[in-house]
Design an enzyme around this catalytic site. Sequence first.
Site, PDB file in Angstrom:
ATOM      1  N   ARG A  66       0.827  -1.195   0.000  1.00  0.00           N
ATOM      2  CA  ARG A  66       0.000   0.000   0.000  1.00  0.00           C
ATOM      3  C   ARG A  66       0.873   1.262   0.000  1.00  0.00           C
ATOM      4  O   ARG A  66       1.795   1.387  -0.775  1.00  0.00           O
ATOM      5  CB  ARG A  66      -0.986  -0.047   1.166  1.00  0.00           C
ATOM      6  N   SER A  67       0.598   2.211   0.896  1.00  0.00           N
ATOM      7  CA  SER A  67       1.271   3.514   0.799  1.00  0.00           C
ATOM      8  C   SER A  67       2.732   3.494   1.212  1.00  0.00           C
ATOM      9  O   SER A  67       3.425   4.500   1.027  1.00  0.00           O
ATOM     10  CB  SER A  67       0.523   4.562   1.620  1.00  0.00           C
ATOM     11  N   ALA A  68       3.223   2.384   1.737  1.00  0.00           N
ATOM     12  CA  ALA A  68       4.674   2.291   1.917  1.00  0.00           C
ATOM     13  C   ALA A  68       5.374   2.388   0.569  1.00  0.00           C
ATOM     14  O   ALA A  68       6.571   2.689   0.499  1.00  0.00           O
ATOM     15  CB  ALA A  68       5.042   0.999   2.629  1.00  0.00           C
TER      16      ALA A  68
END
Length: 385
Positions: A66-68
């Site tokens: 995801r946003s990592a």
Amino acid sequence: MEIQGEVAEGFEAVRDAFVRNFEVLGDRGAAVAVHRDGRRVVDLWAGSRDVDGDAPWTAGTAQIVRSATKGVAAAVPLLLHQRGLLDLDAPVAAYWPEFKAGGKERVRVLDLLAHRAGVPVLDRGLTPAEAVDGRTGPRAVAAQRPFWEPGTAHGYHAQTYSWLLSELVLRVTGASLGQWLAQEVTGPLGLDFWIGLPQDRAERVGRVGPAPAPQGTATLRTRPRRNVSQAYADPDSLTRRAFAAIDPLPDENDPAYRAAELPASAGIGTARALAGFYAALLGDTEDGARLFTPQTTALAGTELSAGPDRVLVVPTRFGPGYMLHGPASPLLSPASFGHPGRGGSLGFADPAAGIGFGYVTNALAPSVTADPRAQALIRAVRSAL
């Protein structure tokens, strides 16, 4: 729970915290890796490859983070700047003329990277097919009128960051961000991280899904999450609309989504790769490979946005593409920079301690920025130091 891998002497507390993540905090399958001063001191994995299955997680298991993904993607514009190909103080429209529509002509590249561009929301959410076609998303954000005067405030561009960053890199390099990353960073370093999963790596990727309820009195919810939840429940809020820039939300286990180059949300990799990537930014790898100069490292940790976030509601801190240590996302120290992924995964660097950190999970919790499992691992690393 059988834990695989090893920890260096002095880092046993990280293993203990990793075990507790499974026993108490709801992990089903996960891995954590830590580099310190050019040496990998933690390399652990356990559980099931799929959140809903029994096949074991192996040393090479990868997951969507995801946003990592944003933290890995942020290295691309900073490396382009480091090579003299991108002026961070220049207007985005200098490279992407269509972007100046709607009053965005003065949005700088730094504003885009630090979530100050004012376009976290689209007037119409894109379908999953539109989101990944490489054309509709950039056209939509270019045409979008900002929701505040760009540069005057910040708000997390949860989904639109994909099209903002990917189109900027395409205009500067002529290559997609995923292609450039593979050719210039992850390929040469041998890191198993992809923005746009190759078909021949698909069998290594596990299925993600909701985390099971934690045991006992433990909770996966954090104070920032409760505040975000309240805003997310309001269909007219910037919070809800920012995450709904792709509507309906795509199936993250869909091969087409995994193959898409969405640098805000669809990166896939291992904990080893995340830790190795952040170690390489600092030059703290076994072979001494260094991606960032000391000047670029300092820039990555420079605060550009701070205070109440118009999307995440709670106070956040951002540098150029990286989330910085703060109440919403506590990292190792004030020197840390990196990025969490909604649901649990996390990668960051800490130049002061010479740390590269990566945690990847397939059990997606309700947390947005400060997942208790990742936080437990950070505390254990801090105690080891």
